[in-house]
Enzyme design. Structure first.
Site, mmCIF file in Angstrom:
data_model
loop_
_atom_site.group_PDB
_atom_site.id
_atom_site.type_symbol
_atom_site.label_atom_id
_atom_site.label_comp_id
_atom_site.label_asym_id
_atom_site.label_seq_id
_atom_site.Cartn_x
_atom_site.Cartn_y
_atom_site.Cartn_z
ATOM 1 N N ASP A 248 43.880 43.109 50.082
ATOM 2 C CA ASP A 248 44.170 42.052 51.041
ATOM 3 C C ASP A 248 45.238 42.571 51.990
ATOM 4 O O ASP A 248 45.555 43.770 51.993
ATOM 5 C CB ASP A 248 44.564 40.747 50.348
ATOM 6 N N ARG B 276 48.303 28.293 48.990
ATOM 7 C CA ARG B 276 49.292 29.158 49.648
ATOM 8 C C ARG B 276 49.148 29.030 51.153
ATOM 9 O O ARG B 276 48.111 29.370 51.729
ATOM 10 C CB ARG B 276 49.139 30.617 49.223
#
Length: 533
Positions: free
Chosen positions: A448, A168
């Protein structure tokens, strides 16, 4: 436009002090490629970001997301995406995490079908994190990665059979301040994408795989078109067949869920799936509709995948993916096992099982977990309900999702406890991020940037709209400041004065103040924080 004929040597500036340490990543040929990417695509990226700002002005004026009229034919016509490679046909359990060396090894070894190595929400974008991450992935692709832990007297290396690697890259909004080209900061997206493809495509193809990516935070099909052009350019530059590079797009913005077919169509030669990025999706719902009092979101814990707007989004993703012959990957299980607490673990694991059963029964082709100990749990559920490699054959033609379904405001309460928890999580996460840790274990959940964004955006929404809490009190500036100071002090006492000073908690408090007590909403918490790392 910049001079396309300038040489890389004339125009490239790497400002990080430790750049020589990564000379094998920042080779002349690799930087020639990155420079070409920048000159070809960065201006258009900046225009796309300006387009986001103009769209937000419409939302602030009371307009709502809708299915675009101009693309009705794409939604209603019959077409399919290109075929999926063999090593991506079964994605029933995917593990995600940052690109540090130990994580990469453990994730590839844990038994999951794929590993999303993350340069975005779970990685604090320090120069060393990003560059060592690129090196770790090179070593992983070449199957030479290892690590010795002298404290545990343990050596980590790859098993013979490992998960398929997906990378990613950072979102379009994030720049890379340490690499300047033609006097401009470069795009984090292009740096992460470009360096991984350039250094690994040959070995990946020898391994009978290819460069695979997750694309985050798209807000419009024109952004998908930009990515498709980047990928086509890269395949031509590297002289590999069109359609070699494959991507999965995270549907994690409220606007993207109104353009699922369009996003797939723009990437149809390269796309193999969509993923329900549930945490960023909730954040986007709050962010985009933030000034509309009809869309106030209750305590974060009360918004789940069974909330009507979340269920509608999930089911629509499944339906549109399967119609176009690609995967629909479910959301994250953020739970972390708690040592020496079997009772708490049982409760947490039962939540994970229920979540994964719902996804599998709804027709998802796989799911996400944040911790290796959850891989077996999720695998068991999907093995039970999905005996085939995927469920693309289940078309979910029974699903009929309207614009109103996607926007239905979640029902619940806003409490002082919810305000306090959001302050606590925001401070703990921002401090962790400032100290170079983008994935932080907080209250037995893996937080996160996406989950922290929910907390701080809720605080902004509640404060700016002066909501009334469940106990009848109005959340005013003075009330918020009093609660915030109390929560700051609790954290300081818990960790001690020295850790508070060394851990940048004071800076985290200042950043949270900028993010919350500010009439102007800041799109991403990482933007004001980036200059401090």
């Amino acid at each position: 436009m910049k001079d396309q004929n300038k040489t890389t040597e004339d125009s490239l500036q790497i400002t990080a002090e430790s750049s020589q340490q990564y000379a094998n990543i920042l080779t002349d040929t690799a930087m020639d490629f990155v420079t070409d990417l920048h000159r070809q695509f960065n201006n258009q990226r900046l225009l796309l970001l300006e387009r986001r700002e103009k769209q937000q002005q419409l939302f602030d004026a009371g307009n709502l997301p809708n299915f675009p009229i101009e693309t009705k034919n794409i939604r209603e016509s019959e077409w399919q995406a290109a075929s999926t490679p063999d090593d991506l046909l079964d994605r029933r359990v995917e593990i995600t995490g940052p690109v540090d060396r130990k994580m990469v090894i453990n994730a590839l070894n844990c038994g999951a079908k794929t590993f999303m190595a993350d340069f975005e929400d779970s990685t604090s974008p320090t120069w060393d994190n990003l560059m060592s991450g690129q090196q770790n992935l090179i070593d992983a692709v070449n199957k030479t990665i290892s690590l010795e832990d002298p404290i545990k007297n343990k050596k980590y290396k790859l098993n013979d059979e490992t998960a398929v690697l997906i990378v990613r890259a950072r979102g379009l909004h994030l720049s890379e301040k340490n690499i300047m080209i033609d006097g401009e900061e470069t795009s984090g997206s292009l740096i992460d994408f470009g360096l991984y493809a350039f250094h690994n495509f040959k070995q990946l193809m020898k391994n009978e795989s290819a460069p695979y990516y997750y694309i985050p935070k798209l807000e419009h099909y024109l952004e998908a078109r930009w990515w498709n052009e980047v990928i086509d350019f890269t395949e031509d530059y590297l002289k590999i067949p069109r359609g070699t590079i494959k991507v999965t797009v995270l549907i994690e913005t409220i606007t993207a869920s109104f353009q699922l077919d369009e996003i797939i169509f723009e990437l149809k030669e390269h796309i193999v799936g969509l993923n329900c990025g549930r945490w960023d999706y909730i954040f986007s719902y709050i962010k985009k509709l933030r000034n509309n009092p009809a869309f106030i979101v209750p305590n974060r814990d009360q918004v789940t995948m069974t909330s009507p707007f979340m269920l509608a989004y999930s089911q629509l993703v499944i339906q549109r993916c399967h119609k176009r012959n690609i995967h629909a990957i479910g959301g994250m299980a953020a739970q972390i096992p708690i040592k020496n607490n079997p009772e708490a673990n049982t409760i947490a694991f039962n939540k994970v099982i229920a979540d994964k059963e719902r996804e599998a029964k709804n027709g998802h082709d796989g799911t996400w977990v944040a911790h290796p100990d959850l891989v077996g749990l999720a695998m068991t559920v999907f093995d039970k309900y999905m005996p085939t490699k995927n469920q693309i054959h289940i078309k979910r033609e029974d699903v009929n999702v309207s614009e109103a379904n996607l926007l239905e405001a979640p029902v619940g309460t806003i409490t002082e406890e919810g305000v306090r928890k959001n302050i606590n999580v925001s401070i703990l996460y921002i401090a962790s991020w400032l100290n170079g840790q983008g994935a932080a274990a907080i209250h037995h959940l893996m937080e996160d940037a996406a989950t922290a964004e929910i907390s701080r955006s809720q605080l902004w929404q509640w404060l700016q709209n002066k909501v009334t809490l469940e106990d009848g009190k109005e959340l005013t500036d003075s009330y918020y400041h009093r609660i915030a100071m109390e929560e700051f002090e609790k954290i300081r006492k818990l960790i001690g004065d020295d850790n508070h000073e060394k851990g940048k908690y004071k800076l985290a408090e200042q950043l949270l103040d900028i993010l919350v007590v500010n009439p102007k909403f800041i799109d991403f918490l990482t933007i004001p924080g980036y200059k401090y790392i």
